[in-house]
Design an enzyme around this catalytic site. Sequence first.
Site, short mmCIF file in Angstrom:
data_model
loop_
_atom_site.label_atom_id
_atom_site.label_comp_id
_atom_site.label_asym_id
_atom_site.label_seq_id
_atom_site.Cartn_x
_atom_site.Cartn_y
_atom_site.Cartn_z
N CYS A 53 0.83 -1.21 0.00
CA CYS A 53 0.00 0.00 0.00
C CYS A 53 0.88 1.27 0.00
O CYS A 53 1.48 1.57 -1.02
CB CYS A 53 -0.99 -0.06 1.15
N GLU B 225 -0.72 -8.70 5.09
CA GLU B 225 -0.43 -8.95 6.52
C GLU B 225 -1.71 -8.97 7.35
O GLU B 225 -1.69 -9.38 8.51
CB GLU B 225 0.57 -7.90 7.04
N HIS C 102 -3.23 -5.32 1.62
CA HIS C 102 -2.51 -5.60 2.88
C HIS C 102 -2.50 -7.10 3.19
O HIS C 102 -3.33 -7.57 3.98
CB HIS C 102 -3.20 -4.87 4.04
N1 GLN Z 1 -3.59 6.31 1.22
C1 GLN Z 1 -2.25 6.04 1.65
C2 GLN Z 1 -1.24 6.82 0.82
O1 GLN Z 1 -1.59 7.43 -0.12
C3 GLN Z 1 -1.96 4.54 1.60
C4 GLN Z 1 -2.92 3.79 2.49
C5 GLN Z 1 -2.37 2.56 3.13
O2 GLN Z 1 -1.15 2.34 3.18
N2 GLN Z 1 -3.23 1.76 3.69
O3 GLN Z 1 -0.10 6.85 1.11
#
Ligand code: GLN
Length: 195
Positions: free
Chosen positions: A76, A175, A173
């Site tokens: 992410c 994890e 994610h």
């Molecule tokens: N929205 C976050 C970003 O732009 C990422 C979200 C996340 O890691 N769950 O960095």
Amino acid sequence: MTIGVLALQGDFDAHRRRLEELGAKVVLIKKPEQFDEIDGLVIPGGESGTFLKLLGEEGFEKLKQFVRVKPTFGTCAGAILLATEVENPKQAGLGAIDISIRRNAYGRQIDSSIREGQLLQSSLNAKPDSPLEMVFIRAPKIERIGKDVEIIATEGEDTVAVKQGRAMAATFHPELSEDTRVHQAFLALIENHRE
Ligand code: GLN
């Protein structure tokens, strides 16, 4: 093998637990000097803009050197950091994986969801097209994929996990799901790149 989890911010502890379950020795990384002790690094979810601030220019440069030589897995916000090009808003990327990625691309209404995607057959040797639970939280979307980038997983029409050389990234994610295959794939990547 010793794996670092970048622990500046975000959900680093779930990665630590998962990697320990799989038998890896884990160190939480708070300072770039610790990079010398590890065989691979996980950059967790969180807010990628905040990561950039906390790293500072020097930390960012050290991380950029690291991802060129050692296996790194970004989830992410971590995937956003590893990209070549970041949109919405534009921000610096480490350029470890030749993708363009758009932050917060699912909009507010569905900013978090659990969906079933597919883990593809790849050099990380999953079974072909096997279903995989994916937890998305304010997730980015991969909008362009360079020709040397291997697709590891998809969800609907979207590519949601990729690999290039020593780096891999997922917009979801792993994890936070019970399924351990994505982390196992990262451990295999480290094994393959150990001198
Ligand atoms: N929205 C976050 C970003 O732009 C990422 C979200 C996340 O890691 N769950 O960095």
